[in-house]
Write a protein that holds these residues in place. Structure first.
Motif, mmCIF file in Angstrom:
data_model
loop_
_atom_site.group_PDB
_atom_site.id
_atom_site.type_symbol
_atom_site.label_atom_id
_atom_site.label_comp_id
_atom_site.label_asym_id
_atom_site.label_seq_id
_atom_site.Cartn_x
_atom_site.Cartn_y
_atom_site.Cartn_z
ATOM 1 N N PHE A 1 58.383 124.711 128.686
ATOM 2 C CA PHE A 1 58.646 125.565 129.384
ATOM 3 C C PHE A 1 58.614 127.353 129.008
ATOM 4 C CE2 PHE A 1 58.167 122.363 132.495
ATOM 5 C CZ PHE A 1 57.489 122.974 133.193
ATOM 6 N N LEU B 1 51.414 129.693 144.716
ATOM 7 C CA LEU B 1 51.076 129.145 143.517
ATOM 8 C C LEU B 1 51.823 127.957 143.694
ATOM 9 C CD1 LEU B 1 49.070 128.763 140.638
ATOM 10 C CD2 LEU B 1 51.479 129.657 139.852
ATOM 11 N N ALA B 2 51.330 126.379 143.724
ATOM 12 C CA ALA B 2 52.255 125.725 143.700
ATOM 13 C C ALA B 2 52.235 125.107 141.935
ATOM 14 C CB ALA B 2 52.158 124.813 144.452
ATOM 15 N N LEU B 3 53.675 124.523 141.598
ATOM 16 C CA LEU B 3 53.823 124.355 139.950
ATOM 17 C C LEU B 3 53.832 122.513 140.429
ATOM 18 C CD1 LEU B 3 53.780 125.149 137.411
ATOM 19 C CD2 LEU B 3 56.215 124.486 137.716
ATOM 20 N N MET C 1 53.661 119.015 137.991
ATOM 21 C CA MET C 1 53.906 118.445 136.848
ATOM 22 C C MET C 1 53.149 116.945 137.187
ATOM 23 S SD MET C 1 56.733 119.766 135.062
ATOM 24 C CE MET C 1 56.573 118.623 133.768
ATOM 25 N N MET D 1 62.614 121.706 137.092
ATOM 26 C CA MET D 1 62.458 121.356 136.959
ATOM 27 C C MET D 1 62.696 119.172 136.405
ATOM 28 S SD MET D 1 58.858 121.253 138.611
ATOM 29 C CE MET D 1 57.762 121.913 138.805
ATOM 30 N N ARG E 1 61.701 117.180 139.888
ATOM 31 C CA ARG E 1 60.690 116.199 139.194
ATOM 32 C C ARG E 1 61.073 114.879 139.402
ATOM 33 N NH1 ARG E 1 57.171 115.644 134.116
ATOM 34 N NH2 ARG E 1 55.715 114.687 134.819
ATOM 35 N N GLN F 1 58.576 118.938 144.902
ATOM 36 C CA GLN F 1 57.800 120.040 144.198
ATOM 37 C C GLN F 1 58.374 121.219 144.296
ATOM 38 O OE1 GLN F 1 53.820 119.384 144.168
ATOM 39 N NE2 GLN F 1 54.328 117.876 145.045
ATOM 40 N N LEU F 2 58.017 122.636 143.102
ATOM 41 C CA LEU F 2 58.322 123.952 142.902
ATOM 42 C C LEU F 2 56.986 124.921 144.063
ATOM 43 C CD1 LEU F 2 60.256 125.599 141.698
ATOM 44 C CD2 LEU F 2 59.888 126.010 139.887
ATOM 45 N N ALA F 3 57.022 126.092 144.352
ATOM 46 C CA ALA F 3 55.893 126.316 145.385
ATOM 47 C C ALA F 3 56.491 127.896 144.243
ATOM 48 C CB ALA F 3 55.997 126.992 146.501
#
Lengths: 343, 343
Positions: free
Chosen positions: A87, A110-112, A114, B100, B104, B109-111
């Motif tokens: 990152f 946009l959704a991240l 992992m 994260m 995580r 989730q991250l948007a």
DNA sequence: CCACGCTTGGAAAGCGCTCTCCAAGTCTCC
DNA sequence: GGAGACTTGGAGAGCGCTTTCCAAGCGTGG
């Protein structure tokens, strides 16, 4: 958050004195609505402060207006420091910036996401269920099964970077071989006779291509064999590789480094070894990241138009989402060489 | 994507020979289910390949398992190159990485939400509607109305960086004044008598604090007035500021720069001017970004533990989401000085 | 003047899930 | 042995929205 109930379609309908269906039609811009009612509905929307509930809407339309940026690292674990390295590398940000430049004007979120080795099934499930309309995949590990899984599940997806195994899925990439050849040509033109390579990990396709492209081009210029040391794309690994190379081949006069960060490390080691750049040793990096400009001497490097590539990936994905019938297409960018002070 | 219908709870229930409600209980781990049925349900889940539909679930639970990272730039426009600069700066990636690291493991989730001046209402609406359970806000413009709007709408949110106006909302920040004082102390200890400042934009709180912290500390060390030139956090603006400073105050022997990127620019200008660092001019940066390590000479800088701060922001947010009653709390980090070669 | 086609609004059936009720079953204790 | 307390499963009502289907209203031509 749910402090007090938010206005719903129902509320708007009541205020406007029409049915829920009519409000829905007006809001979604469907014709066949009396202009007068149209007017009434909008004023009711204003009056109530109504905002459509995306969740409810997505549930029925099966469209979310979201795409996922999937960062796949199936070989690492949650507590692996690898991720923080990833990152903080500008690579990630450049990709996000490129994607956003297309997604934002299109009103898409946009959704991240992992995903580690264990999360594939869950990810595919979520994606099929409509967590997102599609996915842009940044696949880190060499033999990542994810691209194949996505293709199999028929989920609209675009990879950034060619997958290690051929998979029927769109991707955008740089012609890495050509980029390496550009570097080789530059070095050869300046009459460098003892080139060496600092490469990335041996199982990453981009790495492999850069190595083979450089070696092939060098062979054409009369250097059948080029020694190589590999790193992992970090500055530190670049330093190590440079030291090893210097020890094994003290007479080298040119070095091609598979990314700018490692090139930075190489530059430091050369400096400490009392070698002048570019007089004694010429250096060419790869990526044209901000590090290349900041380096002293400023780094000659192969430009990787990452923002453009990410933007293109977004475009391909949106096209695919709008029409699942469009065929798998991949876009390969042509590299250019940015000459600065190290050659 | 919706190639063929996915298995639903209903399907699982049919296969397991129980009711929908029972399957839901088993899946959500609610007790009071006969172990035998429990077993049957899970095997039916396996058999059908069932994955719960998050959308449907969120619609009723009003929980999404998503938090938004809101990047607010209410003063810029879509086509502003500012954004690409922002994303390629390691700042953004470090924040994402820090978030994260907490999100995580928590399965959240991250948007990414970018919002311009016009998008505030929409954003608040979406957030209240349950687009996300809460928001971490990266507020760029100085007088951003967003924090106040969020507080008013009672949306769980945590800012990274203190808001310009006091707002009843949690935030994490660095004690910028103390950081600047650390830099000043270092410079004063080495007997520098003609310090100067390259600051960030005058309306950003962090900038203001760094300036006042440095000036105040320097005053204590007997330098009542320190000249200042401001930039916008980019390397280029750092170069410009350095040139201006050099022209106006040729005798300066120390410089405090409000971030590393600008310090990098300053270093280049100093070099070109034939000034040695640190012998002629000592330089202290701010952030301890990767650029500081890569710089030659390596940059002495005030460490900004951005990953830790972002992680803490995530923690505060999750606590708030779990219990909307927790009071607004802010966490201020103490800076440390990382001494390298430029002082 | 009536039958027919066209426009336009409303009723209602879901999308996939959770969760409150309620009924049936099980156990205990007097 | 039966009443009460407790366990456990199922029916069904929504969450907020879209969209199909249908009925009513209108105009036209025979």
């Amino acid at each position: 958050m749910q402090s007090q109930r938010l206005p719903t379609l129902e509320d708007v309908a009541r205020v406007a004195g029409v049915s829920r269906a009519t409000v829905s039609r007006v809001i979604n811009g469907i014709r066949n609505v009396d202009p007068l009612l149209h007017e009434q509905v909008w004023s009711a929307v204003d009056q109530t402060g109504y905002v459509p509930n995306r969740l409810a809407r997505s549930l029925v339309t099966r469209r979310t207006g979201t795409v996922a940026l999937v960062v796949s690292d199936s070989e690492t674990h949650d507590d692996d420091p690898f991720m923080s390295r990833f990152f903080s590398d500008p690579y990630f940000g450049r990709v996000v910036g490129g994607l956003m430049s297309v997604l934002r004007p299109a009103g898409i979120q946009l959704a991240l996401q992992m995903v580690g080795a264990d999360g594939h099934r869950r990810l595919i499930g979520d994606l099929r269920n409509g967590q997102a309309d599609g996915a842009v995949v940044l696949s880190l590990p060499a033999r990542d099964p994810l691209p194949a899984l996505l293709a199999e599940a028929a989920i609209p997806a675009v990879l950034i970077g060619r997958p290690a195994q051929p998979v029927p899925i769109s991707y955008v990439d740089l012609d890495n071989e050509a980029g390496a050849a550009l570097a080789a040509a530059r070095l050869a033109a300046h009459d460098r006779r003892r080139p060496a390579i600092i490469s990335g990990p041996a199982d990453v396709p981009a790495s492999v291509d850069r190595i083979s492209g450089f070696r092939r081009a060098m062979a054409r210029h009369g250097h059948p064999w080029v020694p190589l040391e590999s790193g992992n794309f970090t500055q530190e690994s670049g330093e190590q590789a440079m030291r090893a190379l210097l020890a094994a081949h003290p007479g080298l006069d040119a070095i091609f480094v598979a990314n700018d960060l490692m090139a930075l490390g190489a530059l430091l080691v050369l400096r400490d070894a009392g070698l002048r750049v570019p007089q004694d040793v010429a250096v060419v990096g790869f990526d044209d990241s901000s590090a290349a400009v900041a380096a002293r001497p400023a780094l000659t490097t192969v430009r990787l138009p990452l923002e453009d590539m990410a933007a293109e990936a977004a475009r391909l994905l949106l096209a695919r989402v709008d029409d699942p019938g469009v065929r798998v297409t991949s876009v390969i960018y042509e590299p250019t060489l940015v000459v600065r002070e190290t050659t």
